[in-house]
Structure formats: C-alpha cells, structure tokens
Scaffold this active site. Structure first.
Site, PDB file in Angstrom:
ATOM      1  N   LYS A 116      48.795  45.400  33.514  1.00 52.50           N
ATOM      2  CA  LYS A 116      47.359  45.681  33.478  1.00 52.50           C
ATOM      3  C   LYS A 116      47.043  46.692  32.378  1.00 52.50           C
ATOM      4  O   LYS A 116      45.955  46.692  31.811  1.00 52.50           O
ATOM      5  CB  LYS A 116      46.888  46.206  34.831  1.00 52.50           C
ATOM      6  CG  LYS A 116      46.836  45.138  35.928  1.00 52.50           C
ATOM      7  CD  LYS A 116      46.034  45.631  37.120  1.00 52.50           C
ATOM      8  CE  LYS A 116      46.460  45.034  38.428  1.00 52.50           C
ATOM      9  NZ  LYS A 116      45.996  43.753  38.794  1.00 52.50           N
ATOM     10  N   GLU A 200      41.497  54.078  37.205  1.00 47.75           N
ATOM     11  CA  GLU A 200      40.165  53.583  36.857  1.00 47.75           C
ATOM     12  C   GLU A 200      39.105  54.324  37.634  1.00 47.75           C
ATOM     13  O   GLU A 200      39.352  54.804  38.742  1.00 47.75           O
ATOM     14  CB  GLU A 200      40.049  52.087  37.208  1.00 47.75           C
ATOM     15  CG  GLU A 200      40.728  51.195  36.211  1.00 47.75           C
ATOM     16  CD  GLU A 200      40.586  49.710  36.541  1.00 47.75           C
ATOM     17  OE1 GLU A 200      40.007  49.362  37.587  1.00 47.75           O
ATOM     18  OE2 GLU A 200      41.061  48.910  35.726  1.00 47.75           O
ATOM     19  N   HIS A 235      41.642  44.509  49.515  1.00 56.95           N
ATOM     20  CA  HIS A 235      41.506  44.112  48.111  1.00 56.95           C
ATOM     21  C   HIS A 235      41.980  42.685  47.874  1.00 56.95           C
ATOM     22  O   HIS A 235      42.380  42.318  46.777  1.00 56.95           O
ATOM     23  CB  HIS A 235      42.268  45.051  47.172  1.00 56.95           C
ATOM     24  CG  HIS A 235      41.903  46.475  47.354  1.00 56.95           C
ATOM     25  ND1 HIS A 235      40.624  46.927  47.204  1.00 56.95           N
ATOM     26  CD2 HIS A 235      42.643  47.546  47.697  1.00 56.95           C
ATOM     27  CE1 HIS A 235      40.589  48.222  47.437  1.00 56.95           C
ATOM     28  NE2 HIS A 235      41.797  48.626  47.753  1.00 56.95           N
ATOM     29  N   ARG A 297      47.838  31.924  35.444  1.00 57.60           N
ATOM     30  CA  ARG A 297      48.333  30.842  36.292  1.00 57.60           C
ATOM     31  C   ARG A 297      47.142  30.160  36.935  1.00 57.60           C
ATOM     32  O   ARG A 297      46.003  30.587  36.760  1.00 57.60           O
ATOM     33  CB  ARG A 297      49.194  31.431  37.407  1.00 57.60           C
ATOM     34  CG  ARG A 297      48.399  32.496  38.175  1.00 57.60           C
ATOM     35  CD  ARG A 297      49.123  33.003  39.396  1.00 57.60           C
ATOM     36  NE  ARG A 297      48.605  34.289  39.834  1.00 57.60           N
ATOM     37  CZ  ARG A 297      47.543  34.478  40.599  1.00 57.60           C
ATOM     38  NH1 ARG A 297      46.831  33.432  40.993  1.00 57.60           N
ATOM     39  NH2 ARG A 297      47.157  35.683  40.963  1.00 57.60           N
TER      40      ARG A 297
END
Ligand code: ADP
Ligand code: ADP
Ligand code: MG
Length: 675
Positions: A116, A200, A235, A297
């Site tokens: 990420k 973040e 999440h 994917r």
C-alpha cells in the site's frame, strides 16, 4: 485459447471460474486439501488433485505443490481466484518460469500494488488524490508517531501488505498510538509476513467506492464503472452494489478516469479494482475521493459489475486477455444498465461481534429466482471449517431500478434455509430493509451506527417461533406405528385425547437460555396454544412436512419448522430460532451462569497475555489476545475485578469454550461494572 486450466483456489470462486471455463470449452483442473475432499469445486472440475493437508501453507498457499500438479496435469494456465496466491508476485513469476500462463497481471504490477505504501506513491505520481497521510519508507516508531501527530487524530494505521481488513487500527488519540501500532504490526506480520505500516487520516464517514478496471496485452485499459461497498463490518464488505447510488455523473467520470490512470502506471493487464474512499463531508460533484488501494485480481463482488454491464463475463475476459487476445470492448462500448446488489452470507455470529462460526451445514436450501444469481462453493452436508474463509454464498440480484434489485434480493434471502453454523443471513435482511440503506444513505459507519436496530430486526420473536413450533407439534403427522400397530387406535392420536375428554398436551422447549412450555389443546377445529406470555387461539396447517401456517385472528404467521432430533428449527423470512424439545431424559436449561469465568469464543491461539493472577483490572481492560483466522480477538474484563487464575500462556492453542481467565470480585467488595 487454452485447453487445460488449473484453478488454484477453492470454494465459490473456484466453482465460479470452472463454470465459465467449461462454457468456453476449456478442461478444468481442481486442486484440494484434505479438508476439501469431495468439495463442490472438486466435483465440478473435470479433474481434481489433492495438494496437501488442510493447513493453507501446505496446500492452497504452496507454490511448489500447485505447480507440481500443473505440470503433472498438463495445465497451460492457472487461475488463482481471489485470496490465496492471487496477489503473490513470486507465484506469478514461478508460473512464467514453469511455462504456464498466470491468469492475472504481471509480477511487477502485483508487487507494486501489493504494497500500500508503494501503491499510494504511484497514485500520487499519477496525479490521483490519496488519503492524506504518511506512506514514507521509514518504519521507526518515532517517525510513525510524529507522522500521526502531524496528520492529527484520529488516524488509521494500516498494514502495507494488508488485505481483508486485517492489520488495520483506528487510533483515537496519541496515548493509544503505541499499543495500536504494536497490535497492527503484529497482526500484519502474522497474516502477511510483513509488519510494515502506513498512517492515514481517519475519514469519519467515508463511502467505499471502487472501480473495476481491465487491461489487455495490446495496451488497452478500460473501466467497467463503479461499485459501492460501504456496508462493512470489521472493515470487510458484506453488501455491495453497482452502480454506486447517488454518484453524480461528474464524479463517476472522474473516478473512472483516475482508476485508469492508476492502472496505466503499472501497465495493468487483466482484471483489477481500484478502491477509493469518498468523503461524504467533502464537496460534492468532482471532489472528495481518495485512492485507497488497488487489488490486482478478480474481486469477490465482481458479479454486480457483470450484472450491470450487459453480457460481460469477467472471468471470460480474464481468460481471453491471458491468452493474448484484445479486450472484447473499448471504453465507449461499455454501458451501464440497471442495478445489482450482492450480499455475502458468512458463517458468523452477528450477536458475538461477527465472529466466524463453524460447523456442518445440516440443511441448506437456496431459492431459484430468475433475477437472482447464487455463487456458492458448498452444498448441504458440507462443513464450514476454521481453516478457510467462512463465506457460505454470495447472493446477487438485479433490477431495473435500485429498489427493485433490493426487493428481489430481500425476497430471495427470506427463502434461504440454513441450519448449522450461525450465519449473518438475518442481519443482511435487516440491512436491506433499513430505511437508510433503502434511501442510499450509506457509508462505512452504517453497521456500527444502526447496530442496535439491525440486531433487533434480525431476531425472530420468541412468541412467533413458539406458535409455529406448537402448531407443528400438534399437527405434524408422525409415524407412530412402532408404538401402536392399530392405525385406527385412539392411542395414536396426538391431540390430547384421553378416553375421558381432552387435556392439553405440554411441549417443553428450551429456547436459548430459557425454558418455554407450550401447551396445546384442541378447541373445535382450532388450537389453543398456551405460551409463556399468553394464550392464543390459532388455526394451523402443516404442509410439505414442515411448511407451517398459523392464523391468529387477522394475523397469519408463515414459516418452516425443520426437525433435527429434538431440535425444532423455526425459520420465518430468513430469521431463525432453535427450540429444543425437552426429551424424557433431557435436563432443564441450566442458564449460562458463567460467573466470573471468561471463555474462548472460538478455537484460537493465544498471542498475548496482559494480566497475571492477582492483578486488579477495570471493566473493559484487555486480559488476553487470541488469534484465529488471521484476526486478533481481544478478551476484555466484563466487570471490575481481581484476576484469580490465568489458564493459558502465549503460544498455546485454546478450544472454543475453553476457560481462559477467572475473575474474582474486586478486593474492596464493590460490585463493579454497575453502570
Ligand atoms: P475483496 O474486496 O475482494 O473482498 P479482500 O482483500 O477483502 O478483497 O479479500 C478477498 C477475499 O479473499 C476475502 O474474502 C478474504 O477473506 C479472502 N482471503 C484473503 N486472503 C486469504 C487467504 N490467505 N486465504 C483465504 N482467503 C483469503
Ligand atoms: P484492505 O486491503 O483490507 O481491503 P483498504 O485500504 O481497502 O484495506 O480498507 C478497507 C476498509 O477500511 C475501507 O473500505 C474503509 O472502510 C476502511 N478504511 C480504510 N482506510 C480508511 C481511512 N483512512 N479512514 C477511514 N476508513 C478507512
Ligand atoms: Mg480493500
């Protein structure tokens, strides 16, 4: 086109890939672990090979074993599905080295997007907005902490290698940062072998909106519009739809183009998804969307896209592209039609924080409906084990409008019958029926925000269940021949006939923690049902062995009663309640008075012990951390108290229900946790 395709996966996605491959005339090769002998995907494939024990590291994640089967079976290509090896660049590379086509993007694209940290940097370079935060290379605690302080709390700590919502922690304030960092990084290390994190800004009420992209080896990259996957728990998505409701055309266009830009940065080939979060509090129209990550994917929720972009089969596109053909459509040829909604039915207990549950699917019925698609990897009699993802099925519906798609889905879900592990089916039905969901007023806080209401709506009222069970017991035609050979004998009657008038028949049930006695008495053609709360006059009917109808004045209750030994599973519109008939020898309910004991909610490994005997703890204090299915579960003190015994140490395995810690009342004699 390939003639032989190996599917390196299991469950519904293996079945899904097999279906398309078969339609394309490709011979399909399945692999399976010992836990999947005779699984649905094994039966569906043309050939199947055992690859190892249940443990994923030695089966579905074993590059070596899968490649050995590919060679042995003469597979020309491998479809990795999602999860497992689908985003493993080494595997993609190993396939190429072995001369086998990996159905997916290049190893370098997988690698770039698998981190990420790197993915965010690429998106920034492409001029795509990202969530404000820190995605620098230094992983020193001081640097991370300083970054968090600068971003401003609350912040989100995320595993760089993360997926499936794991290794992610929201941190409310600076004093909680260190613990959250340790825990996120430990979970990431365990799940992905990589403890690196990024930080973040925590977006308070984001919508999760993602864009399906597709590239080919001829330099074409298109998008197939958006999906909204905001309804999540842990999440993780549970409801997905396409297109995202209420998105302005400007924002839709901007996000589609941004997704293509990101994909272009890595010369993307094959199916991919660019995930964004959209800040509901930001300016509307063309602002307020941020790149989150790219999944290299096919995505779990790809069926909703297939349903709203006519005649698209994304697995077919994957295979065409992998075989070197150009994409069948250019951007302008891809249109958005209708609306589609998907739910993921998981074996999990929504009453216990959505913890995965396991067990045999004793009874499993899916409805057939023209506008509803069911993607599943299991059949009745199969077992949901703790080894793999506990998803039972995806149910996807389409409609000309969003509300039609929702209504179709609701109707189908209400017809589903599952007896075995706990499932989120009633919870999903409650979500679809919630006024905010119906209005499209959804963000990722939805489940949390409406939790109490959704849980209440998921419960089947005890009275309704007892009425149907009472009617069922009174009317079901049991074969009593063993006890009374004469078919006309009054002793075969179960209506309370005694030779000197009628008497109520008592059925003693255990309903969860409580005992519920239902007395049944005939009153002419009607039944008088004496329930714990009241007496009801009911006219009832039982057909097909278990479809029960009870008419109470102007109200009719319809449902199914499914008998399993002494259990009477009452199912009404997708909600369920299990009443257990008290047999002659069965003890009455004990009441689950577990006192100060704390037990394991599921089979797990102990990864951390926070307390030792003698410690004084406050209600809510973490006592122990368990890890199961690659997720951490924190065991907290249910009340203030003193730790009497700690039964396990780090590294030990615990069984479901095992007593972990014993808490005594606080030393000062106060009751604790009384608010
Ligand atoms: P999606 O948005 O497609 O759900 P996720 O990142 O959440 O993407 O993961 C995709 C699916 O693959 C999830 O259902 C997850 O549980 C499953 N999955 C991920 N990793 C593994 C794994 N190692 N083994 C089995 N299933 C996995
Ligand atoms: P994963 O790889 O596990 O899928 P993502 O980065 O895609 O991780 O995030 C998964 C979910 O976590 C998102 O859909 C969103 O609900 C939530 N999330 C992620 N980042 C943030 C953030 N910065 N602020 C608020 N919620 C976030
Ligand atoms: Mg994600």
């Amino acid at each position: 086109m390939f003639r032989r395709l190996l599917i390196a996966n299991r469950g519904e996605i293996a079945c899904r890939v097999i279906r398309t491959a078969r339609d394309m005339g490709i011979r399909t090769i399945a692999v399976y672990s010992d836990a999947d002998t005779g699984a649905r995907h094994v039966d569906m494939a043309d050939e199947a090979y055992r690859i190892g024990p249940a443990l994923v590291a030695d089966s579905y994640l074993s590059v070596e074993r899968i490649l050995a089967v590919a060679r042995e079976s003469g597979a020309e290509a491998i479809h990795p599905g999602y999860g497992f090896l689908s985003e493993n660049a080494e595997f993609a590379e190993a396939c190429t080295v072995a001369g086998i086509v990996f159905v997916g993007p290049s190893p370098s694209a997988i690698r770039a997007m698998g981190s990420k940290i790197e993915a965010k940097t690429l998106a920034q370079e492409a001029g795509v907005p990202v969530v404000p935060g820190y995605n620098g290379l230094s992983q020193g605690r001081g640097d991370l902490k300083a970054a968090a302080d600068e971003i401003g709390y609350p912040v989100m700590i995320k595993a760089s290698a993360g997926g499936g919502g794991r290794g992610m922690r929201m941190v409310r304030e600076a004093s909680l940062f260190d613990d959250a960092l340790d825990s996120a990084s430990r979970e990431a290390k365990a799940a992905f072998g990589d403890g690196r994190v990024l930080i973040e800004k925590f977006i308070a009420r984001p919508r999760h909106i993602e864009v399906q992209v597709f590239g080919d080896t001829h330099g074409n990259i298109v998008h197939l519009f958006d999906r909204d996957c905001s309804v999540q728990r842990r999440h993780q998505k549970i409801v997905e739809e396409a297109p995202a409701p209420g998105l302005s055309e400007a924002l839709r266009k901007a996000m589609g183009e941004a997704a293509i830009e990101v994909a272009r940065r890595v010369d993307y080939v094959g199916a991919g998804t660019v995930e964004f979060i959209v800040d509901r509090d930001a300016v509307p129209d063309d602002g307020g969307f941020y790149f989150l990550e790219m999944n290299t994917r096919l995505q779990v929720e790809h069926p909703v896209t297939e349903m709203v972009t006519t005649a698209v089969d994304l697995v077919e596109w994957q295979l065409l592209v992998a075989a070197g053909e150009p994409l069948p459509f250019q951007q302008k040829g891809i249109r958005l039609y209708q609306h589609a909604v998907e739910v993921r039915i998981y074996a999990e207990d929504y009453r216990r924080d959505f913890l995965p549950s396991t067990g045999r699917l004793d009874h499993l019925v899916f409805p057939g409906h023209r506008l509803v698609r069911i993607d599943t990897g299991v059949r009745e009699g199969d077992t949901v084990t703790r080894h793999y993802d506990p998803m039972i099925a995806k149910i996807i519906s389409e409609g000309r409008t969003r509300s039609q798609a929702i209504a179709n889905l609701q109707r189908s879900l209400m017809e589903i019958e599952i007896i075995g592990p706990a499932t989120n089916l009633p919870f999903l039905i409650a979500v679809l029926g919630h006024p905010s969901f119906q209005d499209g007023d959804v963000d990722t806080t939805f489940v949390h925000l409406h939790r109490a209401e959704l849980m209440a709506a998921s419960e089947l009222p005890g009275t309704d269940a007892q009425i149907l069970a009472g009617v069922y017991e009174a009317l079901v035609d049991r074969d009593c021949a063993g006890q009374e050979p004469d078919p006309y004998s009054p002793w075969r009657r179960r209506d309370g006939w005694r030779g000197f008038g009628r008497a109520p028949v008592l059925h003693q049930f255990r309903d969860g923690e409580n005992d519920a006695t239902v007395s049944v008495e005939w009153d002419g053609d009607a039944l008088l049902l004496g329930l714990p709360d009241d007496t009801y006059r009911v006219s009832g009917k039982v057909t097909d062995g278990g479809t029960v109808q009870a008419i109470l004045g102007r109200r009719t209750i319809k449902g199914r009663v499914i008998e399993r030994g002494l259990e009477r599973h009452v199912l009404i519109d997708g909600r369920a309640r299990c009443l257990v008939l008290r047999g002659p020898d069965a003890p009455f309910a004990q009441g689950e008075a577990s006192g100060g004991k704390l037990t394991a909610p599921l089979p797990a490994a102990v990864v951390r012990v926070h307390v030792e005997a003698g410690a004084t703890v406050a209600r809510g204090a973490p006592l122990m951390v368990l890890e199961a299915m690659k997720m951490e579960h924190v065991i907290t003190a249910p009340s203030d108290g003193v730790v009497a015994v700690v039964h396990f140490a780090v590294g030990q395995q615990v069984d479901e229900g095992a007593e972990l810690v014993v808490l005594d009342a606080p030393a000062d004699g106060s009751t604790g946790g009384a608010e």
